[in-house]
Design an enzyme around this catalytic site. Structure first.
Site, PDB file in Angstrom:
ATOM      1  N   HIS A 194      30.536  75.922 -16.005  1.00 37.72           N
ATOM      2  CA  HIS A 194      31.965  75.850 -15.708  1.00 37.72           C
ATOM      3  C   HIS A 194      32.670  77.090 -16.263  1.00 37.72           C
ATOM      4  O   HIS A 194      32.331  77.571 -17.336  1.00 37.72           O
ATOM      5  CB  HIS A 194      32.583  74.592 -16.326  1.00 37.72           C
ATOM      6  CG  HIS A 194      31.944  73.326 -15.862  1.00 37.72           C
ATOM      7  ND1 HIS A 194      30.997  72.667 -16.608  1.00 37.72           N
ATOM      8  CD2 HIS A 194      32.111  72.613 -14.717  1.00 37.72           C
ATOM      9  CE1 HIS A 194      30.595  71.585 -15.943  1.00 37.72           C
ATOM     10  NE2 HIS A 194      31.254  71.536 -14.798  1.00 37.72           N
ATOM     11  N   HIS A 238      37.290  75.480 -22.540  1.00 38.22           N
ATOM     12  CA  HIS A 238      38.354  75.050 -21.616  1.00 38.22           C
ATOM     13  C   HIS A 238      39.717  74.916 -22.306  1.00 38.22           C
ATOM     14  O   HIS A 238      40.739  74.782 -21.623  1.00 38.22           O
ATOM     15  CB  HIS A 238      38.002  73.713 -20.967  1.00 38.22           C
ATOM     16  CG  HIS A 238      36.825  73.778 -20.058  1.00 38.22           C
ATOM     17  ND1 HIS A 238      36.726  74.691 -19.027  1.00 38.22           N
ATOM     18  CD2 HIS A 238      35.674  73.037 -20.014  1.00 38.22           C
ATOM     19  CE1 HIS A 238      35.581  74.517 -18.394  1.00 38.22           C
ATOM     20  NE2 HIS A 238      34.921  73.524 -18.980  1.00 38.22           N
ATOM     21  N   ASP A 268      28.095  79.252 -19.404  1.00 42.14           N
ATOM     22  CA  ASP A 268      28.287  77.841 -19.060  1.00 42.14           C
ATOM     23  C   ASP A 268      28.460  77.713 -17.548  1.00 42.14           C
ATOM     24  O   ASP A 268      28.973  78.618 -16.893  1.00 42.14           O
ATOM     25  CB  ASP A 268      29.530  77.317 -19.782  1.00 42.14           C
ATOM     26  CG  ASP A 268      29.672  75.807 -19.735  1.00 42.14           C
ATOM     27  OD1 ASP A 268      29.335  75.147 -20.735  1.00 42.14           O
ATOM     28  OD2 ASP A 268      30.126  75.280 -18.691  1.00 42.14           O
ATOM     29  N   ASP A 304      24.570  73.896 -19.148  1.00 41.33           N
ATOM     30  CA  ASP A 304      24.729  72.938 -18.058  1.00 41.33           C
ATOM     31  C   ASP A 304      24.540  73.550 -16.680  1.00 41.33           C
ATOM     32  O   ASP A 304      24.752  72.873 -15.671  1.00 41.33           O
ATOM     33  CB  ASP A 304      26.088  72.235 -18.142  1.00 41.33           C
ATOM     34  CG  ASP A 304      27.234  73.160 -18.479  1.00 41.33           C
ATOM     35  OD1 ASP A 304      27.017  74.371 -18.615  1.00 41.33           O
ATOM     36  OD2 ASP A 304      28.367  72.662 -18.632  1.00 41.33           O
TER      37      ASP A 304
END
Length: 309
Positions: free
Chosen positions: A164, A125, A162, A246
């Site tokens: 996200h 991120h 991931d 995740d």
């Protein structure tokens, strides 16, 4: 050649405070499962500290300076609404960068078959000039640039599973024809990026957003139909995995429904692509994963496959 695990004691020292999901226990859980005798032959390497030059390959100087200045002398400091630092966080972040770059060095030199970097804080991120989403420096993007700048590679890919979207990796790669980014992720959740029509200036970004509740079959279809065909067209000299765990059905921060079998299946697909395209050169860097048992067992399945290459 062997598979190597890059690790460092400082990853346990990055304290994010009570109740924060990106906590030291994540690393403890991973280390515990890797004590199994199945990993007895795994080469374990202490990660060096990354350098300012490596970080500045993809991050603005003022971003590095801002992160350095934000480190508290004691207690915790809130860098953004979800990104927390303690007095030793900078050390952890530097060794996370160093792990990813050292893994690239070993794989590029042919002294390692492949590598897994068990690092925290995560990185995908972190944008060129902004820390966010638990991330300070973009470990995978830095490693990709390091492969180009230090090893003379002309095309490097990052594949991200991931849950996200890796907004930071996408932003850093957006204008670069030499770097490819492919991502599966849950749509309409943090950070709000990763639409299928976000392609980059050179059509080297491939996003495959998945609806809430999607299982591993949907993810594998996205890899088979969208990401891997584009990867083959790009034809990288090295593949780096942003390995977030995740999307597991037990993870508390999102809503996909993957299992350990799914992580094994996508790992096998990526390894097959690496065999075909880039002489099996593959580096995997830990990102998310916040249910401790799901994280540990998913990492174990991922790493066991890497060791079988």
């Amino acid at each position: 050649m062997q598979t190597a695990l890059f690790q460092h004691q400082s990853f346990l020292g990055h304290d994010t405070g009570a109740g924060h999901p990106e906590r030291p226990e994540r690393m403890t859980a991973v280390h515990r499962v890797l004590e199994d005798e199945a990993f007895a032959l795994l080469e374990r390497i202490e990660a060096p500290a990354g350098t300012e030059d490596q970080i500045l390959g993809v991050h603005a100087a003022h971003h590095l300076q801002r992160v350095q200045a934000a480190m508290p002398e004691s207690g915790l400091a809130m860098i953004t609404g979800d990104t927390v630092a303690c007095p030793t966080t900078l050390t952890s972040a530097l060794h996370a960068v160093g792990a990813a770059c050292a893994a690239v060095d070993g794989v590029a030199a042919g002294t390692l078959r492949n590598a897994f970097c068990a690092v925290r804080p995560p990185g995908h991120h972190a944008e060129s000039d902004r820390a966010m989403g638990f991330c300070f420096f973009n470990n995978a993007a830095i490693a990709a640039h390091h492969a180009v700048h230090h090893h003379g590679m002309e095309r490097v890919a990052v594949l991200d599973f991931d849950v996200h979207h890796g907004n930071g990796t996408q932003e850093i790669f957006w204008k670069r024809p030499d770097l490819f980014y492919g991502s599966t992720h849950q749509e309409h959740i943090f950070p709000g990026t990763g639409r299928a029509d976000e392609r980059g200036d050179h059509n080297t970004i491939v996003n495959a957003p998945l609806p809430m509740g999607s299982n591993g079959a949907a993810m594998l279809a996205a890899f088979d139909e969208r990401i891997l065909p584009a990867l083959r067209t790009f034809h990288p000299e090295l593949i780096i995995i942003s390995a977030g765990f995740d999307a597991h059905r037990l993870d508390p921060l999102a809503g996909l429904a993957w299992t350990e079998d799914d992580y094994e299946a996508v790992t096998r697909r990526i390894m097959t692509a690496a065999d075909e395209l880039c002489g099996s050169r593959l580096v995997s860097v830990l990102e998310g994963g916040y249910h401790l048992d799901a994280l540990a067992h998913s990492v174990a399945r991922h790493l066991r496959l890497l060791m079988e290459a």
